[in-house]
Design a protein around this motif. Structure first.
Motif, short mmCIF file in Angstrom:
data_model
loop_
_atom_site.label_atom_id
_atom_site.label_comp_id
_atom_site.label_asym_id
_atom_site.label_seq_id
_atom_site.Cartn_x
_atom_site.Cartn_y
_atom_site.Cartn_z
N GLY A 23 0.80 -1.23 0.00
CA GLY A 23 0.00 0.00 0.00
C GLY A 23 0.83 1.28 0.00
O GLY A 23 0.41 2.28 -0.57
N ALA A 156 -6.59 10.25 -3.13
CA ALA A 156 -6.57 8.85 -2.69
C ALA A 156 -5.16 8.49 -2.20
O ALA A 156 -4.99 7.75 -1.22
CB ALA A 156 -7.01 7.92 -3.83
N ARG A 159 -4.60 9.97 1.34
CA ARG A 159 -5.29 9.18 2.38
C ARG A 159 -4.65 7.80 2.55
O ARG A 159 -4.65 7.23 3.65
CB ARG A 159 -6.78 9.03 2.05
CG ARG A 159 -7.51 10.36 1.99
CD ARG A 159 -8.98 10.16 1.69
NE ARG A 159 -9.73 9.76 2.88
CZ ARG A 159 -10.96 9.24 2.86
NH1 ARG A 159 -11.55 9.01 1.69
NH2 ARG A 159 -11.58 8.92 3.97
N SER A 160 -4.12 7.26 1.46
CA SER A 160 -3.42 5.97 1.54
C SER A 160 -2.13 6.12 2.33
O SER A 160 -1.80 5.27 3.17
CB SER A 160 -3.10 5.46 0.13
OG SER A 160 -4.29 5.23 -0.58
N ALA A 162 -1.61 8.27 4.57
CA ALA A 162 -2.02 8.45 5.97
C ALA A 162 -2.17 7.11 6.68
O ALA A 162 -1.71 6.93 7.81
CB ALA A 162 -3.33 9.24 6.03
N LEU A 163 -2.81 6.14 6.02
CA LEU A 163 -2.96 4.80 6.63
C LEU A 163 -1.60 4.20 6.94
O LEU A 163 -1.43 3.52 7.96
CB LEU A 163 -3.73 3.87 5.69
CG LEU A 163 -5.23 4.14 5.51
CD1 LEU A 163 -5.82 3.15 4.50
CD2 LEU A 163 -5.99 4.07 6.83
N ASN A 164 -0.63 4.47 6.08
CA ASN A 164 0.71 3.91 6.28
C ASN A 164 1.49 4.63 7.37
O ASN A 164 2.46 4.09 7.89
CB ASN A 164 1.47 3.90 4.95
CG ASN A 164 0.98 2.76 4.07
OD1 ASN A 164 1.31 1.61 4.29
ND2 ASN A 164 0.10 3.07 3.13
#
Lengths: 207, 207
Positions: A23, A156, A159-160, A162-164
């Protein structure tokens, strides 16, 4: 022409049972796609009749987008290296006390790196979103949907990324560092969510 | 390992002054990245201790994701072909009445194709979003952020595909076809927006 085989190969790597590329790399590539689409809108606008007045603006936005694209593209490999480094740290021996201490320090150092790469990715994606507005406001109307795809890709990606960041911060012992990273990310997300939607709506209304 | 050069080459093609590959291809690739990340979550989950009970579910989701990834990857080239076909139709001679009629018919036929490719992309992305929920609900916790990146990629892809439908529908003379396409898209967007956010939140809360 599009390099179908190269894209297929990358996607195969992404789908495989190996967690890298994962990701984090996908986030960097989506961000780079956003920057590339902003570039393309600028490149196509140059020389078009009726767009003479925005030529210098399009040159400036395009050059900046290319700079960001290069940074994001480099992050694909950086993310893989940071993740692999973290996995290597977890595999260090943990027998004697000295080994345990060495391993714990290596994990913490690797966690910081694995947090800083996606945080930097998020920052750069915010810049791509700002450029997508300029390209979408003044770029050649016939390719303006590409500016819209660019902002969607960049958002996108943000936000991706951010998840990482979030996946790594809980394990960080340096809480000041972890909280500063989370706070910066929250600011970027709060600012870029509405801005991305505004650019998307701007594009949608031009179609 | 990741194929850095191939990704760089694709991004260079995307950024160039040639309108293909453009936003339509980028949409298909983002969708394929979403499907690839869903696959990866399933692949990594298989054989993990404590996940024996979800093995058959992960196999089913992974196989379906691979099927969708193949379809989306093929759409990259289909989108380029549809766009180039439309450009070729616009370049047809328009001197005599017969030529004009032939050109107008070719444009309408090409516009339909250039609408159907992104519409199909949107449909497949909606399926990827549904799979991302199953992978994110039951997949291996350590790679669950990749499920979150997968849903973000698939949703950005769906909205990007939508822009590529909307850019073509106004010029379509077959209004029944145009309105059916727009209505189907509106349904997909209305259903998938909240669902994508729900999956993202589900992932975010697991980190």
């Amino acid at each position: 022409m599009i390099t179908q085989n190269s894209v297929e190969r990358f996607l195969g790597d992404l789908a495989g049972a190996n967690p890298t590329p994962g990701g984090g790399s996908a986030a960097a590539i989506m961000g780079a796609m956003g920057a590339a689409l902003v570039s393309m809108v600028c490149n196509v606008t140059l020389g078009k009749k009726g767009y003479e007045g925005v030529e210098s603006e399009m040159r400036a936005v395009g050059a900046e987008a290319e700079r960001l694209r290069a940074r994001l593209t480099a992050m694909v490999a950086e993310d893989v290296a940071a993740f692999d480094g973290l996995m290597a740290a977890y595999r260090l021996p943990k027998g004697a006390d000295e080994e345990k201490a060495h391993r714990a320090a290596a994990i913490q150092q690797s966690l910081k790196r694995a947090t800083l790469v996606p945080l930097d990715c998020a920052r750069v994606c915010a810049e791509v979103i700002a450029l997508s507005r300029r390209a979408s406001e003044r770029g050649y109307l016939n390719v303006i949907s590409d500016g819209g795809v660019g902002v969607l890709a960049a958002h996108a990606a943000l936000r991706s990324a951010a998840l990482n960041v979030y996946i790594n911060t809980p394990a960080l012992k340096d809480r000041e560092f972890a909280e500063a990273a989370a706070a910066e990310l929250d600011r970027l997300l709060a600012a870029c969510g509405p801005e991305s939607e505004a650019v998307y709506t701007l594009v949608r209304n031009k179609l």
